[in-house]
Write an enzyme that holds these catalytic residues in place. Structure first.
Site, PDB file in Angstrom:
ATOM      1  N   GLY A 288      -7.144  -4.732   3.817  1.00 40.38           N
ATOM      2  CA  GLY A 288      -7.371  -5.564   2.215  1.00 40.38           C
ATOM      3  C   GLY A 288      -7.373  -4.411   0.660  1.00 40.38           C
ATOM      4  O   GLY A 288      -7.818  -4.973  -0.542  1.00 40.38           O
ATOM      5  N   GLY A 289      -7.462  -3.099   1.304  1.00 37.41           N
ATOM      6  CA  GLY A 289      -7.873  -1.901   0.444  1.00 37.41           C
ATOM      7  C   GLY A 289      -7.109  -2.341  -0.857  1.00 37.41           C
ATOM      8  O   GLY A 289      -7.313  -1.350  -2.405  1.00 37.41           O
ATOM      9  N   GLY A 290      -5.973  -2.332  -0.852  1.00 41.85           N
ATOM     10  CA  GLY A 290      -4.930  -3.158  -1.741  1.00 41.85           C
ATOM     11  C   GLY A 290      -4.862  -4.362  -2.748  1.00 41.85           C
ATOM     12  O   GLY A 290      -5.008  -4.012  -3.861  1.00 41.85           O
TER      13      GLY A 290
ATOM     14  N   ASP B 229      -6.987  -0.039   6.755  1.00 38.23           N
ATOM     15  CA  ASP B 229      -7.392  -0.199   6.430  1.00 38.23           C
ATOM     16  C   ASP B 229      -8.874   1.148   7.771  1.00 38.23           C
ATOM     17  O   ASP B 229      -8.764   2.530   7.203  1.00 38.23           O
ATOM     18  CB  ASP B 229      -8.711  -0.219   5.004  1.00 38.23           C
ATOM     19  CG  ASP B 229      -7.546  -1.011   4.627  1.00 38.23           C
ATOM     20  OD1 ASP B 229      -7.193  -0.011   3.412  1.00 38.23           O
ATOM     21  OD2 ASP B 229      -7.198  -1.852   4.019  1.00 38.23           O
TER      22      ASP B 229
ATOM     23  N   GLY C 194       1.017  -1.174  -0.183  1.00 40.07           N
ATOM     24  CA  GLY C 194      -0.257  -0.123  -0.029  1.00 40.07           C
ATOM     25  C   GLY C 194       0.807   1.243   0.043  1.00 40.07           C
ATOM     26  O   GLY C 194       1.841   1.309   0.153  1.00 40.07           O
ATOM     27  N   SER C 195       0.261   2.488  -0.159  1.00 40.31           N
ATOM     28  CA  SER C 195       0.310   3.335  -0.215  1.00 40.31           C
ATOM     29  C   SER C 195       1.642   4.167   1.719  1.00 40.31           C
ATOM     30  O   SER C 195       2.593   4.477   0.914  1.00 40.31           O
ATOM     31  CB  SER C 195      -0.260   4.816  -0.724  1.00 40.31           C
ATOM     32  OG  SER C 195      -1.240   5.085   0.273  1.00 40.31           O
TER      33      SER C 195
ATOM     34  N   GLU D  36      -0.856 -10.900   2.696  1.00 42.10           N
ATOM     35  CA  GLU D  36      -0.319 -10.034   4.129  1.00 42.10           C
ATOM     36  C   GLU D  36      -0.875 -11.168   5.429  1.00 42.10           C
ATOM     37  O   GLU D  36      -0.091 -10.852   6.221  1.00 42.10           O
ATOM     38  CB  GLU D  36      -1.466  -8.740   3.767  1.00 42.10           C
ATOM     39  CG  GLU D  36      -1.254  -7.732   3.138  1.00 42.10           C
ATOM     40  CD  GLU D  36      -1.460  -6.779   2.478  1.00 42.10           C
ATOM     41  OE1 GLU D  36      -1.284  -5.467   2.406  1.00 42.10           O
ATOM     42  OE2 GLU D  36      -3.820  -6.838   3.239  1.00 42.10           O
TER      43      GLU D  36
HETATM   44  C1  5RP Z   1      -3.477  -4.048   0.866  1.00 44.64           C
HETATM   45  C2  5RP Z   1      -3.713  -3.459   2.572  1.00 44.64           C
HETATM   46  C3  5RP Z   1      -2.973  -1.397   2.841  1.00 44.64           C
HETATM   47  O1  5RP Z   1      -2.528  -2.233   4.065  1.00 44.64           O
HETATM   48  C4  5RP Z   1      -4.177  -1.011   3.669  1.00 44.64           C
HETATM   49  O2  5RP Z   1      -5.384  -0.678   2.066  1.00 44.64           O
HETATM   50  C5  5RP Z   1      -3.728   0.656   3.611  1.00 44.64           C
HETATM   51  O3  5RP Z   1      -3.785   1.356   2.559  1.00 44.64           O
HETATM   52  P1  5RP Z   1      -2.622   2.570   2.152  1.00 44.64           P
HETATM   53  O4  5RP Z   1      -1.263   2.502   2.765  1.00 44.64           O
HETATM   54  O5  5RP Z   1      -2.460   2.335   0.361  1.00 44.64           O
HETATM   55  O6  5RP Z   1      -3.577   3.313   2.449  1.00 44.64           O
HETATM   56  O7  5RP Z   1      -4.345  -3.293   3.302  1.00 44.64           O
HETATM   57  O8  5RP Z   1      -4.556  -5.339   1.051  1.00 44.64           O
END
Ligand code: 5RP
Length: 230
Positions: A97-99, A86, A27-28, A105
């Site tokens: 899991g947002g990404g 998230d 993720g970012s 993970e």
């Molecule tokens: C990816 C994830 C990320 O860790 C989560 O979505 C947070 O992402 P970001 O740092 O871009 O806000 O779980 O599957």
């Protein structure tokens, strides 16, 4: 929030010590953690670390930085995993899991001795569920799983890319996001989702994180640790 993500991502890299097997989140926010681990490695501060990645995207970044990358099968445990989230609560439960990397993970998290989640303050919540809960499902029969969610009132939607194409995970599965708004019985929900045929994994991470590092707008970082949370 980019600055907050960068701040906390880079700060988390100070927890990495030479000789560790380090889990690289996705993720970012995790991006900045990996950047800083890469910088420290290139500067010669961490000559003996090994890394294990949670996604193809993070593996690619690690390779570009020249980090020694191992498969999860090739290491005897991971000393420290730093990953994003998230949503997270003060009790150290969360949604991830947002990404779209939740399955890898969770597999890496299962092998990790210590887990730190890095996030900005907007993600700290009293109750999980505002963020849609990702559920990874096998492609075959996935519409049947979708229908079951719909009938249960769980407001499902298939994760899509731009152009209406369905998102496909690193393991070749689909993601169905559940728009639950509030999750009151997280463990029961987790058990239910795991019992459904066709569901591979879900984004409820209830007993994984040992510490949250939360970046605030004013540039400070707050820590919430498991020992203090219980
Ligand atoms: C990816 C994830 C990320 O860790 C989560 O979505 C947070 O992402 P970001 O740092 O871009 O806000 O779980 O599957």
């Amino acid at each position: 929030m980019l600055e907050a993500k960068k701040l906390v991502g880079k700060y988390a890299a100070s927890y990495v010590e030479d000789g560790m097997v380090v889990g690289l989140g996705t993720g970012s926010t995790a991006h900045w953690f990996i950047e800083e681990v890469g910088r420290r490695y290139q500067a010669g501060e961490l000559p003996n670390i090994q890394t294990v990645s949670t996604s193809e995207a993070s593996s690619q970044q690690a390779r570009q930085l020249g980090l020694p990358l191992k498969q999860v099968e090739d290491v005897n445990g991971i000393d420290l995993l730093v990953d994003g989230a998230d949503e997270a609560t003060r009790q150290l439960t969360g949604i991830k899991g947002g990404g779209g990397a939740l399955l890898h993970e969770k597999i890496v998290a299962e092998q990790s001795h210590r887990i730190i989640w890095i996030m900005d303050e907007t993600k700290l919540v009293e109750q999980l569920g505002k963020f849609p809960l990702p559920v990874e499902v096998v492609q075959f029969g996935s519409w049947k799983v979708f229908d079951a969610f719909e009938q249960a009132g769980m407001k499902p939607s298939f994760r899509k890319l731009e152009g209406d194409q369905l998102f496909i995970t690193d393991s070749g599965n689909y993601i169905i996001d559940l728009h639950l708004d509030a999750i009151s019985q997280a463990q029961e929900l987790a058990n239910h989702l795991k019992s459904m045929v066709g569901v591979v994994e879900h984004g409820l991470f209830l007993n994984y994180a040992d510490m949250l590092l939360i970046a605030k707008q004013d540039g400070t970082i707050t820590k919430i640790e498991r020992a203090l949370a219980e």
